[in-house]
Write an enzyme that holds these catalytic residues in place. Structure first.
Site, mmCIF file in Angstrom:
data_model
loop_
_atom_site.group_PDB
_atom_site.id
_atom_site.type_symbol
_atom_site.label_atom_id
_atom_site.label_comp_id
_atom_site.label_asym_id
_atom_site.label_seq_id
_atom_site.Cartn_x
_atom_site.Cartn_y
_atom_site.Cartn_z
ATOM 1 N N LYS A 78 0.851 -1.184 0.000
ATOM 2 C CA LYS A 78 0.000 0.000 0.000
ATOM 3 C C LYS A 78 0.883 1.229 0.000
ATOM 4 O O LYS A 78 1.939 1.253 0.647
ATOM 5 C CB LYS A 78 -0.902 0.029 1.233
ATOM 6 N N GLY A 174 -21.753 5.225 2.232
ATOM 7 C CA GLY A 174 -20.701 5.605 1.296
ATOM 8 C C GLY A 174 -21.138 5.387 -0.137
ATOM 9 O O GLY A 174 -21.316 4.243 -0.567
ATOM 10 N N VAL A 178 -17.831 2.720 -5.883
ATOM 11 C CA VAL A 178 -18.166 1.346 -5.477
ATOM 12 C C VAL A 178 -19.556 1.291 -4.864
ATOM 13 O O VAL A 178 -20.386 0.466 -5.246
ATOM 14 C CB VAL A 178 -17.123 0.787 -4.488
#
Length: 367
Positions: A78, A174, A178
């Site tokens: 990451k 959210g 996505v």
């Protein structure tokens, strides 16, 4: 710092500071046992360096576990870029970051994540070939959503004994790319949706398009529903929220949903079926890895849909052993990562093909 590395079994940690562009970047590599570390690049503000390092380390671990469960020949990594408060030249910053990746010689492959775009990946691709999620390679978000929906259906089948989604009440937190895609898939399948986001315009748009019901962000955790689907940032299952949950399933795309592993056990004790995040949200990783290796769309879609099968196995093992689902998922991933050690794979460097349509302008690029 070394205590954190030991705690998450991090392989190595790299830092880069470029005063000219304002770049302050961290690349955490958790494992290269099965291949080069692959993970997104976050570009968000952090209160301090320690928080940025912790975020990178934990997310890198999650990527390793994700790749292991998905049977993808990658390690986990990451990148975190600490977003400057006054960004002067975004292109120059991401060019410097591309040079940073190139210096690692193929140990780490970057991709889109929170705060970054395919356009940013295009800039990076001008400096190194160790990048995916460019405008030519495509957006991984729809594949993440596809895997999340497959996981939700698997969880609904296991917990509710339903093979369809008709009138199943799903609450989504959210509504980024996505979350919106998950909402679209579930609406088409007949689910009843409740949605929340800090962006009121996104909530309004999703409600209008999919006949969803808006809910206030603070009401998300206690909402009486079948499935709670966190698709924003992590740590949503914590000391403050654990007693609020009024759902039967928690299954969403957010990374690191458990602020501590013990909360997985608490969910198990409350008979709330938890889909471990690194298992259910692997669709984007699967796409990035397989597309970068020039595999066709049908093979990618098939591998993403297999997420539902993987989760079904985790749920069954959890039920039979009376262990929390996160414990089972961790054991399955760790069996692949650690049983024979964590040495670098011979394929961990110099094995990535050039993405079609991208020239590498860096004269020191590794081929």
């Amino acid at each position: 710092m070394f205590d954190l590395m030991q705690q998450v079994r991090l392989c190595d940690l790299h830092f880069k500071h470029d005063p000219h562009t304002g770049l302050k970047a961290i690349i955490a590599i958790h494992s290269t046992k099965h291949g080069p570390a692959l993970g997104g690049c976050r570009f968000i503000e952090y209160p301090n360096t320690d928080q940025a390092v912790k975020d990178a380390a934990l997310l890198a671990k999650g990527m390793s576990y994700k790749a292991a469960l998905a049977d993808i020949p990658q390690g986990g990594g990451k990148a975190v870029i600490m977003k400057p408060k006054n960004l002067k030249d975004r292109r120059a910053l991401f060019e410097a970051f591309g040079d940073f990746i190139e210096e690692l010689g193929g140990r780490y492959l970057t991709a889109v994540d929170s705060g970054t775009t395919s356009d940013d990946m295009d800039i990076i691709a001008g400096r190194t070939r160790f990048v995916t999620s460019t405008t030519l390679s495509g957006n991984p978000s729809p594949y993440t959503a596809q895997g999340v929906v497959a996981g939700i259906k698997s969880a609904v089948k296991h917990r509710l004994q339903r093979t369809d989604m008709q009138d199943i009440h799903v609450a989504i937190q959210g509504l980024g790319s996505v979350g919106q895609s998950v909402a679209e898939h579930l609406a088409k399948a007949g689910a009843r949706l409740s949605v929340t986001d800090i962006d009121a315009e996104k909530v309004e748009a999703v409600c209008d398009q999919f006949k969803a019901t808006p809910i206030a962000p603070e009401d998300f955790f206690s909402l009486d529903c079948d499935v709670l689907t966190p698709c924003a940032l992590g740590n949503v299952v914590n000391a403050s929220t654990i007693s609020q949950f009024n759902c039967k399933v928690i299954a969403g795309s957010a990374n690191n949903q458990l602020s501590d592993e013990r909360w997985g056990h608490a969910l198990h004790e409350r008979n709330i079926l938890y889909a471990p995040d690194f298992a259910i949200n692997a669709g984007g990783l699967i796409f990035a890895s397989m597309h970068h290796r020039h595999m066709d769309d049908s093979a990618i879609a098939k591998q993403v849909d297999h997420i539902g099968v993987t989760l079904s196995d985790i749920f069954t093992q959890s039920e039979h052993s009376q262990q929390a689902t996160n414990v089972i998922a961790n054991k399955l991933a760790e069996a692949k990562l650690y049983i024979r050690g964590n040495q670098a794979s011979p394929h961990s460097q110099h094995q990535w093909p050039q993405e079609k349509g991208h020239a590498v302008s860096n004269p020191h690029a590794v081929h």
